[in-house]
Motif scaffolding. Structure first.
Motif, mmCIF file in Angstrom:
data_model
loop_
_atom_site.group_PDB
_atom_site.id
_atom_site.type_symbol
_atom_site.label_atom_id
_atom_site.label_comp_id
_atom_site.label_asym_id
_atom_site.label_seq_id
_atom_site.Cartn_x
_atom_site.Cartn_y
_atom_site.Cartn_z
ATOM 1 N N SER A 1 0.841 -1.194 0.000
ATOM 2 C CA SER A 1 0.000 0.000 0.000
ATOM 3 C C SER A 1 0.873 1.239 0.000
ATOM 4 C CB SER A 1 -0.899 0.027 1.251
ATOM 5 O OG SER A 1 -1.763 -1.073 1.275
ATOM 6 N N TRP A 2 0.355 2.302 -0.572
ATOM 7 C CA TRP A 2 1.080 3.577 -0.630
ATOM 8 C C TRP A 2 0.266 4.661 0.075
ATOM 9 C CZ3 TRP A 2 5.911 4.430 -2.776
ATOM 10 C CH2 TRP A 2 6.439 3.396 -3.569
ATOM 11 N N TYR A 3 0.969 5.525 0.800
ATOM 12 C CA TYR A 3 0.354 6.641 1.494
ATOM 13 C C TYR A 3 1.157 7.914 1.234
ATOM 14 C CZ TYR A 3 -2.296 3.207 4.180
ATOM 15 O OH TYR A 3 -3.133 2.177 4.545
ATOM 16 N N GLN A 4 0.440 9.023 1.210
ATOM 17 C CA GLN A 4 1.074 10.331 1.111
ATOM 18 C C GLN A 4 0.937 11.039 2.458
ATOM 19 O OE1 GLN A 4 -0.967 13.835 -0.500
ATOM 20 N NE2 GLN A 4 0.579 13.912 -2.121
ATOM 21 N N GLN A 5 2.022 11.611 2.943
ATOM 22 C CA GLN A 5 1.974 12.339 4.210
ATOM 23 C C GLN A 5 2.420 13.781 4.001
ATOM 24 O OE1 GLN A 5 4.548 10.916 7.401
ATOM 25 N NE2 GLN A 5 3.211 11.800 8.964
ATOM 26 N N THR A 6 1.533 14.720 4.289
ATOM 27 C CA THR A 6 1.843 16.141 4.205
ATOM 28 C C THR A 6 1.418 16.823 5.494
ATOM 29 O OG1 THR A 6 -0.311 16.657 3.240
ATOM 30 C CG2 THR A 6 1.497 16.214 1.700
ATOM 31 N N PRO A 7 2.037 17.962 5.816
ATOM 32 C CA PRO A 7 1.641 18.671 7.048
ATOM 33 C C PRO A 7 0.179 19.109 7.024
ATOM 34 C CG PRO A 7 3.759 19.456 6.268
ATOM 35 C CD PRO A 7 3.205 18.573 5.189
ATOM 36 N N GLY A 8 -0.316 19.461 5.859
ATOM 37 C CA GLY A 8 -1.677 19.980 5.777
ATOM 38 C C GLY A 8 -2.751 18.911 5.739
ATOM 39 N N GLN A 9 -2.519 17.845 5.005
ATOM 40 C CA GLN A 9 -3.539 16.806 4.807
ATOM 41 C C GLN A 9 -3.287 15.555 5.644
ATOM 42 O OE1 GLN A 9 -6.304 17.338 2.973
ATOM 43 N NE2 GLN A 9 -5.495 19.424 2.774
ATOM 44 N N GLY A 10 -2.135 15.461 6.269
ATOM 45 C CA GLY A 10 -1.846 14.285 7.088
ATOM 46 C C GLY A 10 -1.532 13.078 6.229
ATOM 47 N N LEU A 11 -1.882 11.916 6.753
ATOM 48 C CA LEU A 11 -1.624 10.651 6.058
ATOM 49 C C LEU A 11 -2.846 10.267 5.243
ATOM 50 C CD1 LEU A 11 0.097 8.826 8.983
ATOM 51 C CD2 LEU A 11 0.978 8.731 6.652
ATOM 52 N N GLN A 12 -2.646 10.109 3.940
ATOM 53 C CA GLN A 12 -3.753 9.755 3.063
ATOM 54 C C GLN A 12 -3.391 8.547 2.222
ATOM 55 O OE1 GLN A 12 -4.289 13.913 1.330
ATOM 56 N NE2 GLN A 12 -6.402 13.345 1.776
ATOM 57 N N LEU B 1 3.481 21.663 -7.135
ATOM 58 C CA LEU B 1 4.118 22.005 -5.870
ATOM 59 C C LEU B 1 3.482 21.241 -4.704
ATOM 60 C CD1 LEU B 1 4.545 25.880 -6.207
ATOM 61 C CD2 LEU B 1 6.248 24.095 -6.611
ATOM 62 N N GLY B 2 2.190 21.035 -4.776
ATOM 63 C CA GLY B 2 1.455 20.358 -3.713
ATOM 64 C C GLY B 2 1.750 18.877 -3.591
ATOM 65 N N ASP B 3 2.512 18.349 -4.529
ATOM 66 C CA ASP B 3 2.881 16.931 -4.444
ATOM 67 C C ASP B 3 4.075 16.717 -3.532
ATOM 68 O OD1 ASP B 3 2.228 16.527 -7.997
ATOM 69 O OD2 ASP B 3 0.865 16.383 -6.281
ATOM 70 N N SER B 4 4.660 17.796 -3.068
ATOM 71 C CA SER B 4 5.762 17.682 -2.111
ATOM 72 C C SER B 4 5.248 17.002 -0.854
ATOM 73 C CB SER B 4 6.314 19.067 -1.760
ATOM 74 O OG SER B 4 6.913 19.671 -2.876
ATOM 75 N N ALA B 5 5.874 15.904 -0.487
ATOM 76 C CA ALA B 5 5.348 15.093 0.611
ATOM 77 C C ALA B 5 6.326 13.977 0.933
ATOM 78 C CB ALA B 5 3.992 14.475 0.230
ATOM 79 N N GLY C 1 -5.884 9.330 11.827
ATOM 80 C CA GLY C 1 -6.163 10.593 12.473
ATOM 81 C C GLY C 1 -5.066 11.592 12.142
ATOM 82 N N GLY C 2 -5.238 12.804 12.614
ATOM 83 C CA GLY C 2 -4.312 13.873 12.272
ATOM 84 C C GLY C 2 -2.966 13.806 12.976
ATOM 85 N N GLY C 3 -2.863 12.936 13.971
ATOM 86 C CA GLY C 3 -1.600 12.777 14.676
ATOM 87 C C GLY C 3 -1.498 13.652 15.917
#
Lengths: 115, 115
Positions: A33-44, A83-87, B106-108
């Motif tokens: 499985s793959w997840y994206q983690q960003t400060p704004g959206q968290g883990l998705q 730019l938003g793909d930075s994660a 969750g958001g962490g």
């Protein structure tokens, strides 16, 4: 037993380029499985592959794609980078992918910076 | 659709004090619940998981969590904080067993341990 490995660990790209990230699961694991983690959206959740088939997909645009090879290694590709793909992109593997009862083991991630 | 809410994005505790991290979930069916920890520049490590066996779950590093269906909660505790517990903690839920390994996070909660 080696853990989940991801390459490269760090990557810098510019807008409009494409990128391919690689994930090698734990030996014997068939689900990735793959997840994206960003400060704004968290883990998705991005998507999950099992036995070379995409079994589940998150809510991401079509620029995000993946595949799994017969040896269970997986790649994800992002085309036309924004730019938003930075994660931090994390991959996780489990043995059979039946969910719930199984533990998913995460790799250290690939940190992508898009300039 | 399932969701997870972690109360408090930052928690500060003194070394030796109780650590309490709150997690509430929403799900129309009995969920599987997980707590993961992330240290700086690393991936996620599983602390513990609830899979409908015992409601009090013991994990690694002295952590435990209790599943309370009536409160839809799965709070994480550790009796005595150690400096090495400084990290970010994520609660996650998995509901759709037919959809493989998709986790909703969750958001962490970032934990700071004061000497």
């Amino acid at each position: 037993k080696a853990g989940v490995t991801q390459t490269p660990r760090y990557l810098i790209k510019t807008r409009g380029q494409q990128v391919t990230l690689s994930c090698s699961p734990i030996s014997g694991h068939r689900s990735v499985s793959w997840y994206q983690q960003t400060p704004g959206q968290g883990l998705q959740f991005l998507f999950e592959y099992f036995s070379e088939t995409q079994r589940n997909k998150g809510n991401f645009p079509g620029r995000f794609s993946g595949r799994q090879f017969s040896n269970s290694r997986s790649e994800m590709n992002v085309s036309t980078l924004e730019l938003g793909d930075s994660a931090l992109y994390l991959c996780a593997s489990s043995r059979t992918g039946t969910g719930g009862q199984e533990t998913q083991y995460f790799g250290p991630g690939t940190r992508l910076l898009v300039l | 659709a399932q969701s997870v809410t972690q109360l408090g994005s930052h928690v500060s505790v003194s070394e030796g004090a109780l650590v309490l991290l709150r997690c509430n979930y929403s799900s129309s069916v009995p969920p599987y619940l997980f707590w993961y920890v992330q240290y700086p520049n690393q991936g996620l490590q599983l602390l513990l998981k609830y899979t409908s066996a015992a409601t009090l779950v013991k994990g690694i590093n002295g952590f435990e969590a209790e599943f309370k269906k009536s409160e839809t909660s799965f709070h994480l505790t550790k009796p005595s904080a150690h400096m090495s517990d400084a990290a970010e903690y994520f609660c996650a839920v998995q509901v759709d067993r037919a959809a493989g390994n998709k986790l909703t996070f969750g958001g962490g909660t970032r934990v700071l341990v004061k000497p």
